[in-house]
Enzyme design. Structure first.
Site, PDB file in Angstrom:
ATOM      1  N   SER A 412      19.306  11.564   2.894  1.00 31.17           N
ATOM      2  CA  SER A 412      19.885  10.451   2.136  1.00 31.17           C
ATOM      3  C   SER A 412      21.366  10.283   2.454  1.00 31.17           C
ATOM      4  CB  SER A 412      19.785  10.725   0.632  1.00 31.17           C
ATOM      5  OG  SER A 412      18.475  10.992   0.261  1.00 31.17           O
ATOM      6  N   HIS A 433      15.223   6.781   6.772  1.00 32.93           N
ATOM      7  CA  HIS A 433      15.456   7.042   5.351  1.00 32.93           C
ATOM      8  C   HIS A 433      14.472   6.238   4.508  1.00 32.93           C
ATOM      9  CE1 HIS A 433      18.194   6.638   1.604  1.00 32.93           C
ATOM     10  NE2 HIS A 433      17.474   7.724   1.533  1.00 32.93           N
ATOM     11  N   GLU A 445      15.451   2.687   5.854  1.00 34.77           N
ATOM     12  CA  GLU A 445      16.675   2.505   6.634  1.00 34.77           C
ATOM     13  C   GLU A 445      16.519   3.272   7.946  1.00 34.77           C
ATOM     14  OE1 GLU A 445      20.226   1.767   3.423  1.00 34.77           O
ATOM     15  OE2 GLU A 445      19.571   3.822   3.677  1.00 34.77           O
ATOM     16  N   ASN A 483      22.619   3.570  -0.456  1.00 34.02           N
ATOM     17  CA  ASN A 483      23.221   4.546  -1.367  1.00 34.02           C
ATOM     18  C   ASN A 483      24.743   4.459  -1.387  1.00 34.02           C
ATOM     19  OD1 ASN A 483      20.897   5.579  -2.454  1.00 34.02           O
ATOM     20  ND2 ASN A 483      20.707   7.242  -0.976  1.00 34.02           N
TER      21      ASN A 483
HETATM   22  P1  NAI Z   1      11.662  18.378  -2.372  1.00 34.01           P
HETATM   23  O1  NAI Z   1      12.451  19.510  -2.851  1.00 34.01           O
HETATM   24  O2  NAI Z   1      10.667  17.722  -3.272  1.00 34.01           O
HETATM   25  O3  NAI Z   1      10.876  18.802  -1.057  1.00 34.01           O
HETATM   26  C1  NAI Z   1      11.437  19.541  -0.015  1.00 34.01           C
HETATM   27  C2  NAI Z   1      10.322  20.338   0.624  1.00 34.01           C
HETATM   28  O4  NAI Z   1      10.798  20.885   1.839  1.00 34.01           O
HETATM   29  C3  NAI Z   1       9.828  21.510  -0.237  1.00 34.01           C
HETATM   30  O5  NAI Z   1       8.432  21.371  -0.400  1.00 34.01           O
HETATM   31  C4  NAI Z   1      10.173  22.736   0.589  1.00 34.01           C
HETATM   32  O6  NAI Z   1       9.231  23.761   0.464  1.00 34.01           O
HETATM   33  C5  NAI Z   1      10.216  22.171   1.981  1.00 34.01           C
HETATM   34  N1  NAI Z   1      11.038  22.947   2.918  1.00 34.01           N
HETATM   35  C6  NAI Z   1      12.268  23.438   2.710  1.00 34.01           C
HETATM   36  N2  NAI Z   1      12.700  24.076   3.813  1.00 34.01           N
HETATM   37  C7  NAI Z   1      11.721  23.987   4.725  1.00 34.01           C
HETATM   38  C8  NAI Z   1      11.565  24.418   6.064  1.00 34.01           C
HETATM   39  N3  NAI Z   1      12.518  25.112   6.665  1.00 34.01           N
HETATM   40  N4  NAI Z   1      10.426  24.121   6.708  1.00 34.01           N
HETATM   41  C9  NAI Z   1       9.458  23.429   6.093  1.00 34.01           C
HETATM   42  N5  NAI Z   1       9.557  22.978   4.830  1.00 34.01           N
HETATM   43  C10 NAI Z   1      10.667  23.235   4.157  1.00 34.01           C
HETATM   44  O7  NAI Z   1      12.733  17.305  -1.831  1.00 34.01           O
HETATM   45  P2  NAI Z   1      12.573  15.742  -1.634  1.00 34.01           P
HETATM   46  O8  NAI Z   1      13.019  15.036  -2.837  1.00 34.01           O
HETATM   47  O9  NAI Z   1      11.243  15.450  -1.068  1.00 34.01           O
HETATM   48  O10 NAI Z   1      13.692  15.451  -0.524  1.00 34.01           O
HETATM   49  C11 NAI Z   1      13.527  15.797   0.814  1.00 34.01           C
HETATM   50  C12 NAI Z   1      14.554  15.074   1.655  1.00 34.01           C
HETATM   51  O11 NAI Z   1      14.398  13.674   1.471  1.00 34.01           O
HETATM   52  C13 NAI Z   1      16.000  15.367   1.333  1.00 34.01           C
HETATM   53  O12 NAI Z   1      16.736  15.349   2.531  1.00 34.01           O
HETATM   54  C14 NAI Z   1      16.413  14.237   0.445  1.00 34.01           C
HETATM   55  O13 NAI Z   1      17.781  13.970   0.486  1.00 34.01           O
HETATM   56  C15 NAI Z   1      15.643  13.101   1.095  1.00 34.01           C
HETATM   57  N6  NAI Z   1      15.383  11.973   0.222  1.00 34.01           N
HETATM   58  C16 NAI Z   1      15.034  12.158  -1.087  1.00 34.01           C
HETATM   59  C17 NAI Z   1      14.784  11.078  -1.904  1.00 34.01           C
HETATM   60  C18 NAI Z   1      14.359  11.284  -3.323  1.00 34.01           C
HETATM   61  O14 NAI Z   1      14.318  10.291  -4.077  1.00 34.01           O
HETATM   62  N7  NAI Z   1      14.039  12.488  -3.748  1.00 34.01           N
HETATM   63  C19 NAI Z   1      14.886   9.699  -1.397  1.00 34.01           C
HETATM   64  C20 NAI Z   1      15.180   9.624   0.005  1.00 34.01           C
HETATM   65  C21 NAI Z   1      15.444  10.720   0.765  1.00 34.01           C
END
Ligand code: NAI
Length: 687
Positions: A412, A433, A445, A483
């Site tokens: 993000s 994104h 994006e 954002n």
């Molecule tokens: P989340 O915490 O729900 O999921 C992250 C996942 O990545 C977890 O399941 C974790 O086990 C896994 N993970 C961590 N390290 C890992 C690795 N080395 N190898 C494989 N898996 C790994 O987080 P979320 O919300 O899904 O966000 C993920 C990304 O998306 C972040 O970069 C965030 O900034 C971005 N993002 C989030 C949004 C949101 O609304 N939550 C919107 C747009 C982008």
């Protein structure tokens, strides 16, 4: 006897309407790719066809369309000026009054002018997969060629008013049940036509000559008033349709036509049409047209959390094979379960059939071994928002994937340049994104790094469009287009809260504008911790712009991190299920103001809206000046698709234009005076 096929040449030298007469029956074929809109050449061709089939005294004339659909609407590109002759209502009146009765033979999407054309025919037959609707309201319009007056005469007032007001299409089965179709067929339309003609029913009374039974529309009105959320056209469509019960067709149609033409120049319709065209052009940048996108079959997604699972579900829905990679087998299974829950939700709601659900489940693999990504055409990482974790993932992917395959980050805020720095094949890295929930939200994006190849961008755009998304190109900056503007929005909201507005007043003002929720409700919905982490990062890096209001930080510190946090509290108290304003927040805000010797100002709803919009529009202009966004419509697409800005207001840039530059300048001057040194002025606000 067979007469030779007579082909019409319209004034435009395009063969769009062909008339072939065989054994006393005419076949009128419209061929105006891609969706057979009723452009002036088609209208001329149809007028000529009516004359021709009557001169030949044909027993029947069937209208069919070449290509993937029957007429899918009017020609929107003509809406900007006065409509050229012949006008559609006259063409349809001629078809209805023709001594040779017309049969509409339909497939695909029979929308707007297409449905109006069908309603003017004596009979309507359609392929079972056809959809019917009057979607004009989605462009801020109502039908303009008798649609609101003929439809109730065929399917009844309440159903017609609903279709005209909500713009949603109905399927062939439903439309037939409503009495809109004389035959539903599967397979060859020509065979179906021959079958229908062989036992031709008696010619019905012309649609326009029928009467309409009145109906009580009170409930429907309440429903539409709620769902329109400030858009004018739905209620106008409903009320115009209702005229069919009290006025003769000619009179009702005249009012409908006049209203339709008036609406064409309305701000809401101009806003919606501009977005409609922009969502086509912005998603297909000219620069990339020279590149053939690479085929995508296998998609690897790293991180099966909230975002990864959503992106996986969207990829599966587009027919791709998906491998979900996680930290270990347990996390992989949890990721798989998240994706399967989305599929189950689609199945339960009837959006997909069991066959489709099964195909999607069968296309999904989950595990912890990156080797499974060896033949993926694209990988998207959605792991924790931590540059080192993301770099490690990129490195592992690059080690196993083909050098041609794309590797994208869903970050993000982080800079994709830094995540991919020093890795082999720099041209294939980029940011994609997605927005949450990624299986539903259409905005993506597309973030090129300084090294991303145009070929990579072309493939990424095609991939995103293939997922049914709206990809928008953005350059690299903190928060990209969406954002970054959101940060400016929140900053100004916080300044007003610091100076005297309650967060609940700010939320209410933004809802009055038409936003689905205000900035504080939105924070509670998404969780306060993400922007908190982001603010800490900016403060540490010394990039926070100006005055800092840390009320939100104080909420985070005491665990009030939003609706989904263990406390179930944020700016609102969600412990009772529905978020309620919380006196504790008012106390915290008052204490903060005392401590910082601020407060005491009051803001009207208009002032709140104008000041927030000034902050948004200023940031958007800076983004354009820096070349982060390619056009003001790109900004408007991002904010209408990703942040709920009302489409009928056209997006922040269109809104500012309609509001007038002078009022925007005044509002910007007010926010500068309110928080000196906190705003870098875009050129339009300088001096
Ligand atoms: P989340 O915490 O729900 O999921 C992250 C996942 O990545 C977890 O399941 C974790 O086990 C896994 N993970 C961590 N390290 C890992 C690795 N080395 N190898 C494989 N898996 C790994 O987080 P979320 O919300 O899904 O966000 C993920 C990304 O998306 C972040 O970069 C965030 O900034 C971005 N993002 C989030 C949004 C949101 O609304 N939550 C919107 C747009 C982008």
């Amino acid at each position: 006897m067979t007469t030779p096929s007579a082909t019409l040449h319209t004034g435009q030298e395009t063969r769009v309407v062909d008339v072939a007469i065989e054994n006393g029956h005419a076949l009128v074929t419209i061929d105006n790719p891609p969706v057979n809109p009723l452009s002036v050449s088609v209208r001329k061709g149809l007028m000529q066809a009516v004359r021709q089939v009557n001169e030949a005294k044909c027993e029947t004339a069937a209208i069919v369309c070449a290509g993937r659909t029957f007429v899918a609407g009017g020609d929107i590109s003509e809406f900007a000026g006065p409509p050229p002759l012949p006008h559609l209502p006259d063409v349809l009146d001629a078809i209805e009054a023709s001594a040779t009765p017309f049969i509409a033979v339909m497939h695909g999407t029979v929308l707007g002018g297409g449905l109006e054309l069908a309603l003017a025919c004596a009979w309507r037959i359609a392929d079972a997969k056809t959809k019917f609707g009057l979607p004009e309201v989605s462009l801020g319009l109502i039908p303009g060629a008798g649609g609101t007056q003929r439809l109730p005469r065929v399917i009844g007032l309440e159903r017609a008013a609903r279709m005209a007001a909500n713009g949603k299409p109905v399927n062939a089965r439903t439309f037939a049940e409503f009495g809109g179709l004389d035959l539903v067929f599967s397979g060859d339309p020509m065979q179906a036509l021959a079958y229908f003609r062989a036992a031709l029913p008696a010619r019905p009374v012309n649609t326009s000559a029928r009467t309409v039974e009145n109906a009580d529309l009170t409930e429907l009105k309440a429903e539409i008033a709620k769902s329109a959320k400030g858009a004018d056209a739905p209620m106008i469509a409903l009320e115009t349709t209702a005229l069919a019960a009290s006025l003769p067709f000619a009179e009702g149609s005249r009012i409908e036509r006049r209203t339709h033409l008036d609406l064409r120049t309305s701000s809401q319709s101009r806003a919606l049409r501009r977005l409609f065209f922009a969502s086509r052009s912005v998603t297909r940048p000219d620069r990339l047209k020279a590149f053939e996108p690479a085929a995508i079959n296998h998609v690897a997604i790293v991180g099966g959390g909230l975002m990864g699972a959503g992106i996986a579900a969207a990829s599966l829905a587009a027919g791709h094979r998906v491998t979900l990679l996680e930290r270990d087998e347990t996390a992989a299974e949890a990721g798989r379960a998240r994706v399967e829950a989305i599929i189950a939700g689609d199945l339960a709601s009837g959006r997909i059939t069991e066959d489709k659900a099964e195909a999607r489940r069968a296309n999904l693999a989950a595990g912890a071994n990156y080797a499974a990504a060896f033949d993926a055409d694209i990988a998207i990482e959605a792991v924790f928002e931590d540059p080192e974790v993301k770099r490690a993932v990129f490195g592992q992917l690059a080690a196993v994937m083909s050098p041609e395959a794309l590797i994208a980050t869903n970050t993000s805020y982080l800079d994709p340049n830094l995540i991919s720095e020093g890795m082999p094949g720099p041209g294939r890295f980029l940011g994609l994104h997605f927005f949450s929930p990624a299986n539903i939200m259409k905005l993506v994006e597309v973030v090129g790094t300084s090294a991303t190849a145009d070929q990579t961008m072309a493939t990424a755009f095609a991939f995103a469009r293939g997922l049914g998304k709206i990809p928008v190109e953005t350059g690299v900056c903190d928060g990209f287009i969406g954002n970054r503007i959101l940060s400016a929005y929140r900053r100004q909201a916080d300044y007003m809260v610091a100076d005297g507005a309650s967060p609940y007043e700010v939320d209410k003002a933004m809802r009055t504008l038409g936003m689905p929720m205000g900035p504080y409700e939105l924070q509670d919905r998404t969780g306060l911790q993400i922007s908190w982490a982001n603010r800490k990062r900016q403060l540490a890096a010394g990039t926070w712009p100006g005055r800092y209001v840390d009320i939100a930080d104080k909420l985070c510190e005491i665990g009030r991190q939003g609706r989904g946090s263990p406390m179930k509290k944020g700016w609102y108290d969600h412990t009772g299920g529905v978020g309620q304003p919380d006196p504790e927040i008012e106390t915290m805000v008052a204490a903060w103001r005392t401590e910082h010797a601020t407060g005491g100002q009051s803001f009207t709803t208009d002032e709140i809206v104008l000041r927030i919009m000034a902050a948004i529009v200023n940031e958007a202009n800076l983004i354009l000046e820096e070349g982060i966004a390619t056009s003001d419509t790109a900004v408007d697409i991002v904010w209408t698709e990703g942040y709920g800005f009302p489409k009928h207001l056209g997006g922040p840039m269109f809104w500012a234009e309609e509001t007038g530059i002078e009022r925007m300048r005044e509002a910007f001057a007010a926010i500068e005076a309110q928080s000196p040194g906190s705003w870098k002025a875009a050129k339009v606000f300088q001096g």
